[in-house]
Design a protein around this motif. Sequence first.
Motif, PDB file in Angstrom:
ATOM      1  N   UNK A  43      79.051  28.739 -24.233  1.00 23.82           N
ATOM      2  CA  UNK A  43      77.784  28.270 -23.664  1.00 23.82           C
ATOM      3  C   UNK A  43      76.573  29.014 -24.218  1.00 23.82           C
ATOM      4  N   UNK A  44      76.778  29.803 -25.242  1.00 23.21           N
ATOM      5  CA  UNK A  44      75.684  30.574 -25.842  1.00 23.21           C
ATOM      6  C   UNK A  44      74.669  29.630 -26.484  1.00 23.21           C
ATOM      7  N   UNK A  45      73.398  29.688 -26.033  1.00 25.67           N
ATOM      8  CA  UNK A  45      72.404  28.739 -26.540  1.00 25.67           C
ATOM      9  C   UNK A  45      71.703  29.182 -27.828  1.00 25.67           C
ATOM     10  N   UNK A  46      71.905  30.415 -28.248  1.00 25.87           N
ATOM     11  CA  UNK A  46      71.179  30.935 -29.407  1.00 25.87           C
ATOM     12  C   UNK A  46      71.829  30.570 -30.724  1.00 25.87           C
ATOM     13  N   UNK A  47      71.218  31.041 -31.812  1.00 26.92           N
ATOM     14  CA  UNK A  47      71.764  30.745 -33.144  1.00 26.92           C
ATOM     15  C   UNK A  47      73.087  31.457 -33.374  1.00 26.92           C
ATOM     16  N   UNK A  48      73.966  30.786 -34.089  1.00 25.27           N
ATOM     17  CA  UNK A  48      75.274  31.368 -34.404  1.00 25.27           C
ATOM     18  C   UNK A  48      75.295  31.980 -35.805  1.00 25.27           C
ATOM     19  N   UNK A  49      74.259  31.741 -36.557  1.00 29.60           N
ATOM     20  CA  UNK A  49      74.116  32.346 -37.878  1.00 29.60           C
ATOM     21  C   UNK A  49      72.631  32.464 -38.179  1.00 29.60           C
ATOM     22  N   UNK A  50      72.211  33.674 -38.586  1.00 26.22           N
ATOM     23  CA  UNK A  50      70.799  33.836 -38.916  1.00 26.22           C
ATOM     24  C   UNK A  50      70.624  35.002 -39.877  1.00 26.22           C
ATOM     25  N   UNK A  51      69.560  34.914 -40.679  1.00 25.07           N
ATOM     26  CA  UNK A  51      69.180  35.992 -41.579  1.00 25.07           C
ATOM     27  C   UNK A  51      68.305  36.979 -40.808  1.00 25.07           C
ATOM     28  N   UNK A  52      68.216  38.200 -41.311  1.00 20.47           N
ATOM     29  CA  UNK A  52      67.472  39.261 -40.625  1.00 20.47           C
ATOM     30  C   UNK A  52      66.469  39.903 -41.582  1.00 20.47           C
ATOM     31  N   UNK A  53      65.406  39.181 -41.959  1.00 21.43           N
ATOM     32  CA  UNK A  53      64.468  39.701 -42.954  1.00 21.43           C
ATOM     33  C   UNK A  53      63.701  40.949 -42.500  1.00 21.43           C
ATOM     34  N   UNK A  54      63.616  41.224 -41.205  1.00 22.55           N
ATOM     35  CA  UNK A  54      62.874  42.380 -40.720  1.00 22.55           C
ATOM     36  C   UNK A  54      63.665  43.676 -40.709  1.00 22.55           C
ATOM     37  N   UNK A  55      64.932  43.637 -41.102  1.00 24.58           N
ATOM     38  CA  UNK A  55      65.752  44.842 -41.092  1.00 24.58           C
ATOM     39  C   UNK A  55      65.872  45.435 -42.493  1.00 24.58           C
ATOM     40  N   UNK A  56      66.198  46.712 -42.567  1.00 23.53           N
ATOM     41  CA  UNK A  56      66.241  47.408 -43.858  1.00 23.53           C
ATOM     42  C   UNK A  56      67.488  47.074 -44.671  1.00 23.53           C
ATOM     43  N   UNK A  57      68.680  47.129 -44.059  1.00 23.80           N
ATOM     44  CA  UNK A  57      69.931  46.928 -44.794  1.00 23.80           C
ATOM     45  C   UNK A  57      70.737  45.730 -44.305  1.00 23.80           C
ATOM     46  N   UNK A  58      70.621  45.401 -43.015  1.00 26.87           N
ATOM     47  CA  UNK A  58      71.340  44.240 -42.477  1.00 26.87           C
ATOM     48  C   UNK A  58      70.636  42.979 -42.953  1.00 26.87           C
ATOM     49  N   UNK A  59      71.410  42.066 -43.545  1.00 26.91           N
ATOM     50  CA  UNK A  59      70.856  40.843 -44.133  1.00 26.91           C
ATOM     51  C   UNK A  59      71.134  39.593 -43.310  1.00 26.91           C
ATOM     52  N   UNK A  60      72.233  39.605 -42.511  1.00 25.70           N
ATOM     53  CA  UNK A  60      72.595  38.412 -41.747  1.00 25.70           C
ATOM     54  C   UNK A  60      73.530  38.768 -40.601  1.00 25.70           C
ATOM     55  N   UNK A  61      73.586  37.857 -39.618  1.00 19.97           N
ATOM     56  CA  UNK A  61      74.550  37.933 -38.518  1.00 19.97           C
ATOM     57  C   UNK A  61      75.142  36.536 -38.390  1.00 19.97           C
ATOM     58  N   UNK A  62      76.485  36.444 -38.423  1.00 21.56           N
ATOM     59  CA  UNK A  62      77.146  35.142 -38.480  1.00 21.56           C
ATOM     60  C   UNK A  62      78.363  35.108 -37.564  1.00 21.56           C
TER      61      UNK A  62
END
Length: 150
Positions: free
Chosen positions: A91-110
Motif C-alpha cells: 500500500x506504499x503510495x510513494x515512488x518505488x524507484x527514484x534518482x537522488x541528485x541531491x546526494x553526494x554518492x548515492x545515485x538511486x533507490x530502487x
Amino acid sequence: MKRIAAAALVAVGMAMSVVPAASAAEGTELTAVRTGLHAGFDRVVFDFNGPRPSVTEYRATSLEHCASGKPITAKGDEFLVVSMRSANAHNYPGPRAFDTPGLAKVKSVTNTCDFEGHLDFAIGYAPKGLSYKITFLDNPTRVVVDINNS
C-alpha cells in the motif's frame, strides 16, 4: 439441507480465519522512503507502521526483480541491497524507484522485491566499495542506511 448449511458455515469460517493470518504474515508496512545529505554520509530511511523487520544486506553490481528475474536498470556503480523480512510495500503510495541528485554518492533507490513478506530496496552509489552502516530507530519504526560520502 442442514448438512449443506453447516458445510457452508464451516467453509466461510475457515476462509475468514485464513485471510487475517495471510495478512499478518506480510508483516509491517512501508510508509515512506526518505533521503538526506549529511556531513560525511548520505542517508536513506525506510519508515514502517509496525514492528521492526529483520534486515540483511549484500552488495551487487547488477539488479533483478525477485519474482521474475528480469533485469532492473538503476543508477550506481554498485548497489547495497537492503532485504527486509516480515515487511511489505503493498500500500506504499510513494515512488518505488527514484534518482537522488541531491546526494553526494548515492545515485538511486530502487525497490527490487515486494513479495510474501520479503521487501528489498537497492541503494545505488558510486564509486564501488563505499562503507555503510545500518541502524534502527523506533516510534515510528525506521531502518536507517548511511553510506559514507567522504
